[in-house]
Scaffold this motif. Sequence first.
Motif, PDB file in Angstrom:
ATOM      1  N   ARG A  56       0.817  -1.209   0.000  1.00 21.43           N
ATOM      2  CA  ARG A  56       0.000   0.000   0.000  1.00 21.43           C
ATOM      3  C   ARG A  56       0.861   1.274   0.000  1.00 21.43           C
ATOM      4  O   ARG A  56       0.588   2.200  -0.769  1.00 21.43           O
ATOM      5  CB  ARG A  56      -0.910  -0.034   1.219  1.00 21.43           C
ATOM      6  N   ALA A  96      -5.351   8.835  -2.080  1.00 23.13           N
ATOM      7  CA  ALA A  96      -6.127   9.196  -0.897  1.00 23.13           C
ATOM      8  C   ALA A  96      -6.931   7.994  -0.386  1.00 23.13           C
ATOM      9  O   ALA A  96      -7.040   7.773   0.821  1.00 23.13           O
ATOM     10  CB  ALA A  96      -7.076  10.352  -1.235  1.00 23.13           C
ATOM     11  N   ARG A  97      -7.467   7.214  -1.320  1.00 20.34           N
ATOM     12  CA  ARG A  97      -8.247   6.027  -0.930  1.00 20.34           C
ATOM     13  C   ARG A  97      -7.372   5.049  -0.144  1.00 20.34           C
ATOM     14  O   ARG A  97      -7.745   4.604   0.943  1.00 20.34           O
ATOM     15  CB  ARG A  97      -8.783   5.347  -2.198  1.00 20.34           C
ATOM     16  N   SER A 121      -4.591   5.730   1.347  1.00 18.87           N
ATOM     17  CA  SER A 121      -4.100   6.374   2.553  1.00 18.87           C
ATOM     18  C   SER A 121      -5.158   6.313   3.655  1.00 18.87           C
ATOM     19  O   SER A 121      -4.835   6.054   4.821  1.00 18.87           O
ATOM     20  CB  SER A 121      -3.744   7.819   2.209  1.00 18.87           C
ATOM     21  N   SER A 122      -6.420   6.500   3.309  1.00 16.49           N
ATOM     22  CA  SER A 122      -7.465   6.472   4.346  1.00 16.49           C
ATOM     23  C   SER A 122      -7.663   5.041   4.847  1.00 16.49           C
ATOM     24  O   SER A 122      -7.941   4.819   6.015  1.00 16.49           O
ATOM     25  CB  SER A 122      -8.780   7.051   3.821  1.00 16.49           C
ATOM     26  N   GLU A 123      -7.499   4.052   3.953  1.00 15.84           N
ATOM     27  CA  GLU A 123      -7.579   2.653   4.391  1.00 15.84           C
ATOM     28  C   GLU A 123      -6.491   2.347   5.414  1.00 15.84           C
ATOM     29  O   GLU A 123      -6.712   1.646   6.386  1.00 15.84           O
ATOM     30  CB  GLU A 123      -7.404   1.706   3.193  1.00 15.84           C
ATOM     31  N   ARG A 124      -5.299   2.956   5.179  1.00 16.39           N
ATOM     32  CA  ARG A 124      -4.172   2.686   6.057  1.00 16.39           C
ATOM     33  C   ARG A 124      -4.447   3.208   7.462  1.00 16.39           C
ATOM     34  O   ARG A 124      -4.015   2.654   8.446  1.00 16.39           O
ATOM     35  CB  ARG A 124      -2.914   3.349   5.480  1.00 16.39           C
ATOM     36  N   HIS A 125      -5.164   4.370   7.539  1.00 14.95           N
ATOM     37  CA  HIS A 125      -5.373   4.994   8.837  1.00 14.95           C
ATOM     38  C   HIS A 125      -6.544   4.382   9.597  1.00 14.95           C
ATOM     39  O   HIS A 125      -6.720   4.642  10.761  1.00 14.95           O
ATOM     40  CB  HIS A 125      -5.592   6.501   8.675  1.00 14.95           C
ATOM     41  N   GLU A 126      -7.347   3.560   8.904  1.00 14.42           N
ATOM     42  CA  GLU A 126      -8.464   2.938   9.597  1.00 14.42           C
ATOM     43  C   GLU A 126      -7.939   1.867  10.553  1.00 14.42           C
ATOM     44  O   GLU A 126      -6.975   1.184  10.259  1.00 14.42           O
ATOM     45  CB  GLU A 126      -9.409   2.275   8.576  1.00 14.42           C
ATOM     46  N   THR A 127      -8.597   1.724  11.679  1.00 16.34           N
ATOM     47  CA  THR A 127      -8.211   0.650  12.601  1.00 16.34           C
ATOM     48  C   THR A 127      -8.681  -0.665  12.006  1.00 16.34           C
ATOM     49  O   THR A 127      -9.619  -0.696  11.204  1.00 16.34           O
ATOM     50  CB  THR A 127      -8.910   0.842  13.955  1.00 16.34           C
ATOM     51  N   ARG A 131     -12.094  -1.440   9.657  1.00 16.95           N
ATOM     52  CA  ARG A 131     -12.025  -2.089   8.345  1.00 16.95           C
ATOM     53  C   ARG A 131     -12.934  -3.310   8.315  1.00 16.95           C
ATOM     54  O   ARG A 131     -13.640  -3.554   7.357  1.00 16.95           O
ATOM     55  CB  ARG A 131     -10.590  -2.514   8.028  1.00 16.95           C
ATOM     56  N   LYS A 187     -16.463  -2.279   8.024  1.00 16.26           N
ATOM     57  CA  LYS A 187     -16.762  -1.843   6.661  1.00 16.26           C
ATOM     58  C   LYS A 187     -16.952  -3.058   5.746  1.00 16.26           C
ATOM     59  O   LYS A 187     -17.871  -3.103   4.934  1.00 16.26           O
ATOM     60  CB  LYS A 187     -15.587  -0.996   6.157  1.00 16.26           C
TER      61      LYS A 187
END
Lengths: 419, 131
Positions: free
Chosen positions: A371, A399-400, A402-408, A412, A415
């Motif tokens: 990623r 950005a997509r 990057s936001s996945e990376r910051h999710e706990t 995830r 989701k």
Amino acid sequence: MLRELTPQVLGTVVRRFRDFAAAEDAVQEALLAAATQWPDEGVPGNPRAWLTQVAFRRMADRMRSESARRRREDEMALEASRAANAATAIDAAPEEDDTLVLLFMCCHPALTAASAIALTLRAVGGLTTAEIARAFLVPEATMAQRISRARQCIQDSGIPFQLPTKAEQGRRLTAVLHVLYLIFNEGYTSSGGPRLQRVEMSREAIRLMRSLCNRLPDEAEVAGLLALMLLTDARRMARTNGEGDLIPLNQQDRALWDRRQIAEGLALISAALPKGPAGPYQLQAAVAAVHDEAARAEDTDWPQILALYDLLGRMADNPMVALNHAIAAAMVNGPTRGLELLDKLSTDARVGDHHRFHAVRAHLLEMAGDRDGAIKHYRAAAGKTGSLPERNYLLMQAARLSSERHETPAARAEKAEGI
Amino acid sequence: MKYILMMNADKRNFDAYAKWSKEDLQRNVAFMRAFNKELRDAGVFVATEGLGAPNEAKSVRAGGDGEPITDGVFPESKEFLAGYWIIDVESPEQAYNIAARASSAPGPGGTPGSMPIEVRRVLGGFADLGL
């Protein structure tokens, strides 16, 4: 109808008088006369002969006034008068060839690409200077200047107005196809939406290609390029959304693809391929055909695309083909194989820092689960592209991820379960 | 491909320009006219504009209620856009050559001004990424 007739008449006048600029003016005057007279008097039985005769007379008038000014008898003026009188006897066959000669002339390798494109659209396509200027988003005066410089260049070079010799024809046909390909791309690279006039460039390229195909039915690469245009243009409605955002091939709504254009393209390429060793346009058309034949993205026959890019790669050392080859290899043999091929390309100065190289690498890194690497290369590609919709698309991809990376992990999981 | 050529200058340059001699100004204006004609004749011209003096410049932001909040006090060293050209050329190198020509516009005493010209790509449409 006038659009079809213009290059035929122009070709005939240029052949007779060998003055490109004056011939264009004379044909314009003939068209103007037709626009004012035909609505009242009706369209003449042979419109082309009518237009040719008027254009010949204009040329004759012009020569006469010039020779009068110079106070000498001009043989050309006599010739012009004779020609004007004889013009009623014009038959069909030679004019067809004249259009072809005109196309070979306008796409002469001595011209820059921009000049050849402008002149071809003007002289062979019969578009007005204003229409061409709008399509290229430049002022009309700029386009007029480009066209007049191109005419001058042809005049100065003394290129004879005749079909190139057999030996020369192959090379010249390559130049013609390249110019028509560029005209097509000019329309196709527009993002749709408010730039509708640019779409007309693609339609014009297809129209000119059809006419070329009718005149040279045995040239497999001519059919190949027409097929490539049809099979690519068929996806136009699906490749952007209403806002002009880019939608990649694997996410397009295939119901929006133009089935009739696909059928026409498939028929052309199927007939062309067996004629002999396939050239690059035919192979690219074959790739487009494989994409267009897949009902869903996951049904795409990637092994066949890989084989086609193998052939293309052997034909010429083209880094863009090598990039596409790497994508196909990744789809068939996994992202690691694709990334290995990209590594070999990274030292190639022509492509190693190109935005497409970074975009493809980002895509394959994402496939491989890297990623951070993918984010880095999506952003690098966004920084280098010359296209606004493409930059938006690439930044969105980064950005997509990057936001996945910051999710706990818990978020995830939620989701994924659709909570 | 289209490029924008931007001529930037700080406030001191603008103030100095206003004090040029008549001959210097005439020479500069004549150069710019000839330069614009060159661009038109070469079939690369798209647009050009000159901008007003920075003393009139305002920086505007939206306040909480959407009302404009203006600020007109800038540091002396701030660079202002003096004017720009947009050109349509076949290569970046062609854009750099044209920028160099713009930069050679005569300054005081007729010597080339060598004003720095910022060259930036104007973004256009897109071809397929092949993905």
